[in-house]
Design an enzyme around this catalytic site. Structure first.
Site, mmCIF file in Angstrom:
data_model
loop_
_atom_site.group_PDB
_atom_site.id
_atom_site.type_symbol
_atom_site.label_atom_id
_atom_site.label_comp_id
_atom_site.label_asym_id
_atom_site.label_seq_id
_atom_site.Cartn_x
_atom_site.Cartn_y
_atom_site.Cartn_z
ATOM 1 N N GLY A 205 0.829 -1.197 0.000
ATOM 2 C CA GLY A 205 0.000 0.000 0.000
ATOM 3 C C GLY A 205 0.859 1.240 0.000
ATOM 4 N N THR A 209 -0.011 4.398 5.310
ATOM 5 C CA THR A 209 -1.348 3.846 5.486
ATOM 6 C C THR A 209 -1.421 2.885 6.665
ATOM 7 O OG1 THR A 209 -0.744 2.275 3.770
ATOM 8 C CG2 THR A 209 -2.187 4.068 3.142
ATOM 9 N N GLY A 210 -0.307 2.677 7.345
ATOM 10 C CA GLY A 210 -0.372 1.874 8.558
ATOM 11 C C GLY A 210 0.137 0.456 8.406
ATOM 12 N N GLU A 427 -9.165 33.432 -7.460
ATOM 13 C CA GLU A 427 -9.776 32.392 -6.620
ATOM 14 C C GLU A 427 -11.288 32.367 -6.779
ATOM 15 O OE1 GLU A 427 -8.111 30.092 -5.417
ATOM 16 O OE2 GLU A 427 -6.165 31.050 -5.697
HETATM 17 P P1 ADP Z 1 3.547 2.715 6.550
HETATM 18 O O1 ADP Z 1 2.355 2.135 5.850
HETATM 19 O O2 ADP Z 1 4.271 3.665 5.666
HETATM 20 O O3 ADP Z 1 4.412 1.689 7.193
HETATM 21 P P2 ADP Z 1 3.068 3.476 9.265
HETATM 22 O O4 ADP Z 1 2.454 2.213 9.723
HETATM 23 O O5 ADP Z 1 4.472 3.684 9.656
HETATM 24 O O6 ADP Z 1 2.915 3.637 7.693
HETATM 25 O O7 ADP Z 1 2.155 4.670 9.762
HETATM 26 C C1 ADP Z 1 2.689 5.874 10.232
HETATM 27 C C2 ADP Z 1 1.804 6.460 11.306
HETATM 28 O O8 ADP Z 1 0.556 6.877 10.778
HETATM 29 C C3 ADP Z 1 1.467 5.488 12.378
HETATM 30 O O9 ADP Z 1 2.417 5.478 13.374
HETATM 31 C C4 ADP Z 1 0.116 5.998 12.898
HETATM 32 O O10 ADP Z 1 0.303 7.004 13.849
HETATM 33 C C5 ADP Z 1 -0.486 6.621 11.685
HETATM 34 N N1 ADP Z 1 -1.431 5.705 11.036
HETATM 35 C C6 ADP Z 1 -1.338 5.224 9.776
HETATM 36 N N2 ADP Z 1 -2.372 4.433 9.482
HETATM 37 C C7 ADP Z 1 -3.150 4.396 10.580
HETATM 38 C C8 ADP Z 1 -4.382 3.734 10.892
HETATM 39 N N3 ADP Z 1 -5.014 2.955 10.014
HETATM 40 N N4 ADP Z 1 -4.898 3.913 12.133
HETATM 41 C C9 ADP Z 1 -4.274 4.705 13.024
HETATM 42 N N5 ADP Z 1 -3.125 5.343 12.785
HETATM 43 C C10 ADP Z 1 -2.552 5.211 11.583
HETATM 44 ZN ZN ZN Z 2 -5.679 28.899 -9.422
#
Ligand code: ADP
Ligand code: ZN
Ligand code: MG
Length: 610
Positions: A205, A209-210, A427
């Site tokens: 992903g 995105t977590g 704008e």
């Molecule tokens: P990646 O997909 O790039 O590994 P991360 O898991 O490191 O992303 O996400 C970075 C931060 O974004 C997390 O530490 C969290 O704080 C926040 N985050 C991203 N997705 C979520 C989610 N689905 N729910 C809650 N927090 C999220």
């Molecule tokens: Zn413009």
């Protein structure tokens, strides 16, 4: 979840400190107890001291006589002579016969012991402790300064760890991973039926995105050792080192099964092998080792490989085949509901004022990733503090969405009066054309306060719902909206400015995509003229067509945009009164809301073009 760091360094410190401790013990502490240093004297002195009744303790041992003076502060020693009657004389002199006087030999022994014994004890403690740590750390590299040792971090579950409930949205991904956790807790349920768990699960992903968060949640839930390593940590300068790191990692994992191995950013090692640039021996060996290891254990050994990447298309096909990474779990950008949930999860950490509508914020932040949403919440809290509030209000959130979209407000950018006017008309041009066409997202806000991103102002449009499909008309209307800023400048000032550069870029991108990707051009029809690589990282696209076609595409793009530009101009010139009225209002106010905009627009609506 607790992370166990390399035990190697603490052990070294421990031994150095122990040595220091023993030296101090021997030079400062022990001498206080053993302060009778033995002085060698001749037999005559002994006899004289006996006569003077100056002998305290005495010990006649074989080969030597040890004795002290009357106050027992000094110890002497002398040889043994054939001296009959010595015992009587000593008795008369009031000496006490004792074996307690330190024998120099014994003295030597104790001093040896005082060095060796503490050291042995401390060494044993050190060994034991390091053994313990190694066991917890899931594999021993405490004593080696290893090349070829995987430096995987090991997490053991603990109370404060990240759980699935900390990951908002992403229900499908969570469901998938929950099954794995379930399996690790209860493998019999699966093996009875004959089902075997996937060996590998690949999270794919866009960034933020977590994916990493999900993996940590698995670690927090699974109650088994969790090895975490980043793909780049395998990459070494010397050929073969990366491979031996992989070997080591899997050896440790197998010893600790059931367990989970998480390889973050796996594209660093799993990149497609090719011979284009002479190949990269080290990386290929590492990848080969990984492929071998993943084949090497059977389905139900309880070692599960989790990996994450945002470049799945760059991975070697051999890595992706079933039997290695059997399962691919997409972790996509959150939808409206997901965004709201993520905002809510992160908002738990901050103090919210009454009546904050996170749904509205989620709508404004269309297309934001989880990481960006987390950032929005934090920026809102910072904004609240900066303005001396004790709770975070709706306005703080709105401002922080804009910060994330467009950067901070530029405090000291001084626009000339004329420039400010141009920006206002520009704008409002966007906003009017957006509002007067059907199929456009409602205007949420118009502002002419410059931002650090370089925008001198912007019009924020917010969709009520997430859009999954765009019709041809909607795209055309979008292009018209992009060109409308410039159109307003032309109509009012008769000259054009650089302010439209970003609009031009966006409009061109859309028009080109209509032809090359969406098949929306009558002549080309449904022919793919472009391929997209890196779909999760901004999506670079490259044309796949002959140069003649390219030329034709370019002509089409120009045609589409100029048509829409004409349309936008027509709409604006039909509504010139409104354009002026709202622009002057915006010029005064600098920021107006969507409601204010609509109110003025609907007061006396002039006939809509088209
Ligand atoms: P990646 O997909 O790039 O590994 P991360 O898991 O490191 O992303 O996400 C970075 C931060 O974004 C997390 O530490 C969290 O704080 C926040 N985050 C991203 N997705 C979520 C989610 N689905 N729910 C809650 N927090 C999220
Ligand atoms: Zn413009
Ligand atoms: Mg990550």
């Amino acid at each position: 979840m607790k992370e166990y760091k390399e035990p190697r360094k603490p052990i070294l410190y421990y031994y150095a400190l122990s040595l220091l401790f023993i030296i101090l013990l021997n030079t400062l502490v022990f001498p206080m107890f053993l302060k009778q240093t033995v002085q060698q004297v001749d037999y005559g002195t002994f006899m004289k001291m006996t006569e003077e009744k100056n002998v305290g303790l005495v010990n006649v041992a074989s080969g030597e006589i040890l004795f002290t003076d009357k106050d027992k502060t000094k110890t002497y020693k002398t040889g043994v002579l054939d001296d009959p009657g010595l015992t009587e004389r000593l008795f008369e002199a009031g000496a006490e016969f004792s074996t307690e006087i330190v024998n120099p030999v014994a003295n030597f022994l104790t001093s040896t012991l005082s060095w060796i014994l503490p050291f042995l004890i401390l060494f044993a403690i050190g060994r034991y402790a390091s053994q313990k740590m190694m066991n917890k750390a899931g594999g021993g590299n405490s004593m080696t300064f290893g090349m070829g040792k995987s430096n995987a971090k090991v997490y053991v579950p603990s109370e404060e760890g990240i759980r699935f409930e900390d990951v908002a949205g992403e229900d499908e991904a969570k469901e998938n991973l929950q099954e794995i956790v379930e399996y690790l807790h209860n493998p019999h349920k699966y093996s009875e039926i004959g089902a075997s768990m996937p060996k590998g699960v690949l999270l794919v992903g866009p960034p933020g995105t977590g994916k990493t968060l999900l993996a940590k949640a698995v670690a927090g839930e699974a109650n088994v050792p969790f090895f975490s390593i980043s793909g780049s940590e395998f990459v070494e300068m010397f050929v073969g080192v990366g491979a031996s790191k992989v070997r080591d990692l899997f050896k440790q994992a197998k010893e600790k099964a059931p367990c989970i191995v998480f390889i973050d950013e796996i594209d660093a090692i799993g990149k497609r092998r090719d011979t284009q640039f002479g190949g990269n021996d080290e990386r290929e060996q590492t990848l080969n080792q990984l492929l071998t290891e993943m084949d090497g254990f059977e389905g139900n050994t309880g070692v599960i490989i989790l990996a994450a990447t945002n470049r799945p298309e760059a991975l070697d096909p051999a890595l992706l085949r079933p039997g290695r990474f059997d399962r691919r779990v997409p972790v996509e950008l959150p939808d409206l509901k997901g965004r709201e949930e993520i905002l809510a999860t992160h908002a738990k950490k901050i103090k919210l004022a009454e009546g904050v509508d996170l749904g509205a914020i989620a709508r404004m932040a269309a297309g934001a990733s989880g990481a960006e949403l987390a950032n929005i919440v934090n920026e809102a809290a910072l904004h609240a503090v900066r303005h001396g509030k004790s709770k975070v209000e709706q306005g703080d959130f709105e401002e922080s969405v804009e910060v994330v979209i467009a950067g901070y407000q530029k405090k000291n950018a001084i626009l000339s009066d004329h420039e400010k006017k141009v920006v206002s008309y520009h704008e409002v041009g966007h906003a009017l054309v957006a509002a007067l066409q059907s199929h456009s997202a409602p205007v949420q806000k118009i502002t002419i306060i410059p931002r650090t991103s370089g925008a001198l102002g912007y019009t924020m449009q917010v969709e009520e719902q997430d859009k999954y499909l765009l019709s041809k008309e909607e795209i055309e209307n979008k292009i018209a909206t992009y060109t409308a800023g410039r159109a307003a400048e032309e109509l009012i000032f008769g000259s054009i400015t650089t302010g439209a550069s970003n609009d031009i870029e966006q409009a061109t991108k859309l028009a080109r995509a209509m032809i090359t990707r969406y098949g929306m051009d009558d002549d080309f029809g449904m022919v793919a003229l472009e391929t997209t690589t890196n779909q999760y990282l901004g999506g670079d696209s490259s044309l796949v067509c002959s140069s003649d076609t390219q030329k034709a595409i370019d002509e089409r793009v120009v045609k589409i945009i100029s048509e829409q530009h004409q349309k936008a101009r027509a709409i604006l010139s039909d509504n010139l009164g409104k354009l002026k009225e709202i622009s002057e209002y915006l010029y005064e106010k600098e920021t107006i809301t969507g409601e204010e905009f609509m109110r003025i627009l609907e007061e006396r609506l002039e006939p809509i073009a088209k």
